[in-house]
Design a protein around this motif. Structure first.
Motif, short mmCIF file in Angstrom:
data_model
loop_
_atom_site.label_atom_id
_atom_site.label_comp_id
_atom_site.label_asym_id
_atom_site.label_seq_id
_atom_site.Cartn_x
_atom_site.Cartn_y
_atom_site.Cartn_z
N ILE A 139 -53.47 2.74 -77.77
CA ILE A 139 -52.11 3.29 -77.65
C ILE A 139 -51.20 2.45 -76.77
N ALA A 140 -51.72 1.35 -76.18
CA ALA A 140 -50.95 0.59 -75.18
C ALA A 140 -49.95 -0.35 -75.85
N PHE A 141 -48.85 0.22 -76.33
CA PHE A 141 -47.76 -0.59 -76.86
C PHE A 141 -46.83 -0.99 -75.71
N GLY A 142 -46.02 -2.02 -75.96
CA GLY A 142 -44.94 -2.32 -75.03
C GLY A 142 -45.16 -3.47 -74.08
N GLY A 143 -46.27 -4.18 -74.17
CA GLY A 143 -46.47 -5.35 -73.32
C GLY A 143 -47.15 -5.06 -72.00
N PRO A 144 -47.41 -6.12 -71.21
CA PRO A 144 -48.20 -5.99 -69.97
C PRO A 144 -47.68 -4.96 -68.98
N ILE A 195 -29.43 -6.30 -76.58
CA ILE A 195 -28.76 -5.19 -75.89
C ILE A 195 -29.72 -4.02 -75.72
N ALA A 196 -30.51 -3.75 -76.76
CA ALA A 196 -31.44 -2.63 -76.72
C ALA A 196 -32.51 -2.81 -75.64
N VAL A 197 -33.05 -4.02 -75.51
CA VAL A 197 -34.12 -4.22 -74.54
C VAL A 197 -33.59 -4.38 -73.13
N PHE A 220 -30.91 -0.62 -72.63
CA PHE A 220 -31.50 0.69 -72.90
C PHE A 220 -33.01 0.73 -72.73
N LYS A 221 -33.64 -0.42 -72.45
CA LYS A 221 -35.08 -0.49 -72.18
C LYS A 221 -35.92 0.13 -73.29
N ILE A 222 -35.51 -0.08 -74.52
CA ILE A 222 -36.24 0.47 -75.65
C ILE A 222 -37.56 -0.27 -75.83
N ASN A 223 -38.61 0.47 -76.12
CA ASN A 223 -39.94 -0.11 -76.31
C ASN A 223 -39.90 -1.16 -77.42
N SER A 224 -40.49 -2.31 -77.15
CA SER A 224 -40.43 -3.42 -78.11
C SER A 224 -41.09 -3.09 -79.44
N ALA A 225 -42.09 -2.23 -79.42
CA ALA A 225 -42.77 -1.88 -80.67
C ALA A 225 -41.81 -1.18 -81.63
N ALA A 281 -35.29 -11.86 -79.14
CA ALA A 281 -34.67 -11.05 -78.09
C ALA A 281 -35.71 -10.58 -77.08
N ILE A 282 -36.88 -10.19 -77.56
CA ILE A 282 -37.95 -9.72 -76.66
C ILE A 282 -38.42 -10.85 -75.76
N VAL A 283 -38.56 -12.04 -76.33
CA VAL A 283 -39.00 -13.19 -75.54
C VAL A 283 -37.94 -13.56 -74.49
N ILE A 284 -36.66 -13.49 -74.88
CA ILE A 284 -35.58 -13.76 -73.93
C ILE A 284 -35.64 -12.78 -72.76
#
Length: 404
Positions: free
Chosen positions: A42-47, A376-378, A381-386, A146-149
């Motif tokens: 269930i561990a989505f969203g990175g480290p 903008i979302a990440v 708004f800190k939206i989960n990357s998944a 965007a996630i990598v940035i």
């Protein structure tokens, strides 16, 4: 010290001195397997999300250790190569049940992600030329940029902490764009910053000390012999090498993969690398399971297994060796300085690879808009990357239906 803290300390000492009974050992191993299989699923969203889940489970819910101890273990993961959240899981297993716990916790955290990515790799290898799949990835790739940035930005705020690390980061960017060997770049810049910081600690100035390092790097040969046929042994050796030297998050992995797999050995295309990263993003668990996907593409089922074992094996070995020295290493100015240099150099490599992958992913107005909205979302708004990856895939598929 409270009674609860005393009980936790006694349990930790019991593991340290190997005085657990067989029944206690079996119970702890079962608990570790249960907890980390669930977290790995269930561990989505990175480290960062993984670490938050472990903190809640290990400290708040089960009270296996104090938060201070968990933070010490987290700190030491930054001093050794490998995926931080996976190494934290391995550390927790070692603290809880010795070397057996180390193997159980780490393996159970990795296994669900590995199996999911392995299955997706088989599907991808079979259907990657199907237009619907291509359009899914068309929408996902700009989200990945965007996630990598965001990862580069967050790491940069920590890594670029003073003049030596800022210079090291800039040299890292230049070294990547110049095509220099990433491993030597990390090592040389780590040593340089370590020497500078300890020189400064003695009251000396060193404004230009790091500048000559660019000249040294310019002399480093980055030539790697191309491999015409990829065997599972070649895959294992390649990912074992990466696992031994790769610091930071899974995103630093991109710099090594782009340079070695795409540009030098030409085992993959940039498109396939972005697809592999996309798969790693919308699956749970360690981002390093991208290696499973790539291993399958290169050498089938044995390649998937070889790549996974190769990239994670050093983490198990390093935690086993380093764990007893946690406190001494945390207090060492030399180890801390080397880490600062490696982190800054890793950041520079990530900036370089983000630019390279961006040129592949941002191919028209729609992908540019998706990347901007995702950023903008990440950021805001800190939206989960998944969720963003899933939305990007849905948008890509919808654009195919509407426009195609």
């Amino acid at each position: 010290m409270t009674q609860e803290a005393e009980d936790i300390q006694k349990e930790e000492e019991a593991v340290s001195y190997n005085i657990l009974t067989p029944r206690q050992q079996k119970q702890r191993l079962t608990e570790l397997a249960t907890v980390f299989l669930r977290l790995g699923t269930i561990a989505f969203g990175g480290p960062a999300a993984h670490i938050a889940m472990m903190d809640n489970e290990v400290v708040n819910h089960r009270q296996w250790m104090s938060r201070e101890k968990l933070l010490d273990l987290l700190g030491i993961t930054n001093l050794i190569p490998g995926p931080n959240s996976t190494e934290l899981a391995i550390h927790i297993g070692y603290e809880r049940a010795g070397w057996r716990g180390l193997l159980v916790a780490g393996s159970c955290f990795i296994l669900p992600a590995m199996l999911i990515v392995w299955a997706l790799a088989a599907i991808y290898a079979r259907y990657q030329t199907v237009p619907q799949v291509e359009w899914l990835l068309y929408g996902i790739k700009p989200v990945i940029i965007a996630i990598v940035i965001q990862a580069v930005w967050n790491l940069g705020k920590k890594a670029a902490k003073d003049v030596p690390t800022i210079i090291a980061g800039m040299v890292g960017i230049a070294a990547y764009l110049a095509g220099l060997n990433e491993i030597l770049v990390l090592i040389l810049l780590g040593i340089a910053v370590m020497l500078v910081k300890n020189w400064q600690a003695r009251g000396h100035t060193s404004g230009a000390f790091l500048l000559p390092i660019s000249g040294i790097l310019a002399q480093v040969s980055s030539t790697t012999a191309a491999v015409t046929s990829v065997s599972w042994i070649s895959v294992f050796v390649f990912f074992l090498k990466i696992g031994c030297v790769l610091y930071g998050s899974g995103y630093v992995l991109l710099a090594f993969l782009q340079r070695d797999l795409v540009e030098r050995n030409q085992w993959l295309t940039s498109q396939q690398l972005l697809d592999a990263v996309a798969i790693g993003q919308f699956t749970p668990g360690p981002v390093f399971t991208t290696a499973t996907f790539i291993g399958y593409l290169l050498a089938g089922n044995t390649g998937a297994i070889a790549a996974t074992i190769g990239i994670f094996l050093p983490a198990f070995a390093l935690v086993w060796v380093v764990n007893p020295w946690v406190y001494k290493l945390r207090q060492s100015p030399w180890a801390s300085g080397f880490l600062d240099g490696v982190n800054a150099a890793s950041l520079g490599l990530m900036v370089g690879v983000t630019y390279t992958l961006g040129r592949t992913a941002l191919v028209d107005w729609l992908t540019i808009i998706v990347a901007i909205v995702s950023a903008i979302a990440v950021f805001k708004f800190k939206i989960n990357s998944a969720w963003l990856v899933l939305a990007g895939g849905a948008l890509g598929f919808a654009s195919h239906i509407l426009l195609g």
